[in-house]
Motif scaffolding. Structure first.
Motif, short mmCIF file in Angstrom:
data_model
loop_
_atom_site.label_atom_id
_atom_site.label_comp_id
_atom_site.label_asym_id
_atom_site.label_seq_id
_atom_site.Cartn_x
_atom_site.Cartn_y
_atom_site.Cartn_z
N ALA A 1 0.36 -1.01 -0.12
CA ALA A 1 0.11 0.04 0.14
C ALA A 1 0.68 1.41 -0.34
O ALA A 1 0.66 2.01 -0.86
N ARG A 2 1.79 1.43 0.92
CA ARG A 2 3.17 2.47 1.06
C ARG A 2 3.23 3.07 -0.25
O ARG A 2 2.63 4.37 -0.99
N TRP A 3 3.89 1.60 -1.39
CA TRP A 3 4.48 1.76 -2.27
C TRP A 3 3.22 2.28 -3.33
O TRP A 3 3.27 3.44 -4.25
N LEU A 4 1.72 1.76 -3.46
CA LEU A 4 1.38 2.12 -4.34
C LEU A 4 1.16 3.65 -4.24
O LEU A 4 0.37 4.54 -5.53
N ASN A 5 0.56 4.18 -2.56
CA ASN A 5 0.36 5.52 -2.51
C ASN A 5 1.41 6.18 -2.97
O ASN A 5 1.37 7.82 -3.41
N GLY A 6 2.79 5.90 -2.83
CA GLY A 6 3.69 6.78 -3.14
C GLY A 6 3.70 7.51 -4.87
O GLY A 6 3.48 7.89 -5.45
N TRP A 7 3.78 5.61 -5.94
CA TRP A 7 2.88 6.29 -7.41
C TRP A 7 1.92 7.01 -7.36
O TRP A 7 1.86 7.69 -8.74
N ALA A 8 1.10 6.83 -7.13
CA ALA A 8 -0.38 7.88 -6.76
C ALA A 8 -0.49 9.03 -6.50
O ALA A 8 -0.59 10.13 -8.03
N ALA A 9 0.70 9.45 -5.62
CA ALA A 9 0.97 10.90 -5.52
C ALA A 9 1.67 11.43 -7.10
O ALA A 9 0.93 12.54 -7.44
N ASP A 10 2.25 10.43 -7.76
CA ASP A 10 3.23 10.99 -8.51
C ASP A 10 2.71 10.94 -9.61
O ASP A 10 2.08 11.96 -10.53
N PHE A 11 1.23 9.93 -9.49
CA PHE A 11 0.41 10.26 -10.87
C PHE A 11 -0.57 11.24 -10.52
O PHE A 11 -1.06 11.76 -11.09
N ALA A 12 -0.93 11.56 -9.96
CA ALA A 12 -1.96 12.88 -9.10
C ALA A 12 -0.84 13.99 -9.58
O ALA A 12 -1.70 15.17 -10.23
N ARG A 13 -0.34 14.15 -9.24
CA ARG A 13 1.08 15.64 -9.61
C ARG A 13 0.52 15.80 -11.29
O ARG A 13 0.93 16.90 -11.69
N ARG A 14 1.44 14.42 -12.01
CA ARG A 14 1.11 15.13 -13.69
C ARG A 14 0.41 14.52 -13.93
O ARG A 14 -0.55 14.77 -15.44
N THR A 15 -1.06 14.51 -13.30
CA THR A 15 -2.19 15.00 -14.15
C THR A 15 -3.35 14.92 -13.21
O THR A 15 -4.23 14.57 -12.01
N PRO A 16 -3.97 16.59 -13.65
CA PRO A 16 -4.27 17.33 -12.65
C PRO A 16 -6.03 16.70 -12.09
O PRO A 16 -7.02 17.12 -11.16
N ASP A 17 -6.15 16.24 -13.70
CA ASP A 17 -8.01 16.17 -13.60
C ASP A 17 -8.39 14.49 -12.87
O ASP A 17 -9.23 14.14 -12.42
N CYS A 18 -6.93 13.83 -11.81
CA CYS A 18 -7.40 12.99 -11.23
C CYS A 18 -7.49 13.42 -10.23
O CYS A 18 -6.34 13.81 -9.50
N LEU A 19 -7.89 12.43 -9.48
CA LEU A 19 -8.21 13.55 -7.98
C LEU A 19 -6.96 12.46 -7.20
O LEU A 19 -7.64 11.24 -7.12
N HIS A 20 -6.60 13.39 -6.66
CA HIS A 20 -5.19 11.83 -5.59
C HIS A 20 -5.61 10.93 -4.92
O HIS A 20 -6.70 11.10 -3.68
N THR A 21 -5.63 9.89 -5.18
CA THR A 21 -5.97 8.66 -4.56
C THR A 21 -4.84 8.10 -4.14
O THR A 21 -4.40 7.63 -4.13
N ALA A 22 -5.60 7.34 -2.89
CA ALA A 22 -4.46 6.36 -2.03
C ALA A 22 -5.25 5.49 -1.66
O ALA A 22 -6.85 5.04 -2.01
N THR A 23 -4.51 4.03 -0.94
CA THR A 23 -5.22 3.07 -0.92
C THR A 23 -4.90 2.36 0.85
O THR A 23 -3.59 3.25 1.62
N LEU A 24 -4.99 1.47 1.33
CA LEU A 24 -4.51 0.81 2.59
C LEU A 24 -4.73 -0.44 2.16
O LEU A 24 -5.75 -1.23 1.94
N PHE A 25 -4.46 -0.93 3.97
CA PHE A 25 -4.23 -2.83 3.91
C PHE A 25 -4.24 -2.81 5.58
O PHE A 25 -3.51 -1.91 5.93
N PRO A 26 -5.11 -3.30 5.89
CA PRO A 26 -4.67 -4.48 7.55
C PRO A 26 -3.11 -4.23 7.62
O PRO A 26 -2.95 -5.63 7.47
N GLU A 27 -2.65 -3.87 7.78
CA GLU A 27 -0.89 -3.85 8.25
C GLU A 27 -0.64 -3.09 9.70
O GLU A 27 -0.75 -1.99 9.62
#
Length: 304
Positions: A99-125
């Motif tokens: 999840a933390r790795w995916l969140n890092g990717w998603a933050a970068d995607f949101a920065r380069r894709t301004p019409d994408c709502l910055h998305t994140a995820t989670l997992f029980p850990e």
């Protein structure tokens, strides 16, 4: 189970942009807001597509051709052609440590894709509260949780602090918690009811209208004012072939029109994008309901 292959929609995948635009223009809207679109690291997405191709058990054994199997840049361009003003990057882990790795990717995607709502995820850990807080502080505007794929109890102790944090931050969570297209150990309304009993202000957006437990999840939205539902795949010919929406629930769906949001599952859909819109229109709930669902509700929720 019906034969979903009897419900093909013969609109060319790349030729429906005009039809999509005509749909929202006819309603007097400035475009669409789609809260359930998938963008994730390419190698992860390819594995998801491979899973659909091999009819993995979580697909319910249903043939599931991917209509928009394109490169990332082509997919974002196509959503813009459709007139989707804002969309999401629904991504999710299937095991600890992702999840933390995916969140890092998603933050970068949101920065380069301004019409994408910055998305994140989670997992029980053990570190879930820490990285959820990091994502919130980094500007995440929506989270994705996938109970079926992750095979976890959303009401388990590990996730409880994260739910509390997200409830306090008033950040919506799109959650796949219904038992469609195939049930999981922790899918269905009961685990989510336990989550909401502890966190009644949590802004859950139940994916797929809670398919197939439509009425139970609509009932949760009636009980909890911050519970919403997205339309992803619901009422399409594909879904109606094996998990039909009960027509007796239409009055409830109409009454909750201010808390139903457009979702599509783009690009992982076995029909053209415009078919989801036509499926909602043929419910006969009226143009005011369609305007709210296809744009206004999500635009207000996310301030777009």
């Amino acid at each position: 189970m019906g034969d979903v292959n009897d419900h093909r929609v013969d609109v060319p995948a790349d030729g429906d942009a005009g039809e999509v635009r005509r749909f929202w223009e006819r309603l007097g809207l400035p475009g669409l807001v789609d809260v359930h679109t998938h963008f994730m690291p390419e190698r992860v997405l390819r594995k998801v597509w491979d899973y659909f191709d091999t009819l993995g058990p979580l697909t319910g054994g249903v043939e599931w051709p991917i209509t928009y199997r394109k490169q990332e840049a082509e997919r974002t361009a196509l959503l813009r052609e459709f007139g989707v003003r804002a969309f999401t990057a629904m991504l999710y882990p299937h095991k600890p440590g992702m999840a933390r790795w995916l969140n890092g990717w998603a933050a970068d995607f949101a920065r380069r894709t301004p019409d994408c709502l910055h998305t994140a995820t989670l997992f029980p850990e053990p570190d879930v509260e820490a990285y959820v807080r990091e994502a919130v502080e980094a500007g995440a505007r929506v989270f994705k949780a996938h109970v079926q794929v992750g095979e976890y109890d959303p009401a388990g102790q590990l996730l409880d602090p994260a739910w509390g944090l997200l409830a306090e931050a008033r950040i919506p969570v799109v959650i796949h918690c219904g038992s469609g297209p195939a049930p999981g150990k922790h899918t269905g309304p009961e685990p989510i009811t336990r989550v909401l009993a502890r966190h009644p202000r949590l802004r859950l957006i139940v994916a797929h209208l809670g398919m197939p437990e439509y009425e139970e999840f609509l009932g949760l939205a009636e009980r909890y004012g911050e519970v919403r539902l997205d339309t992803t795949m619901a009422c399409t010919d594909f879904a109606e072939g094996f998990m039909p929406f009960p027509r007796r629930a239409l009055p409830t769906l109409a009454a909750l029109g201010d808390r139903v949001l457009l979702g599509s599952d783009f690009p992982n859909i076995p029909y053209p994008y415009v078919h989801q819109l036509h499926a909602l229109e043929r419910l006969g709930l009226g143009e005011e309901w369609l305007r709210a669902v296809c744009h206004d509700n999500a635009a207000e929720l996310f301030g777009v």
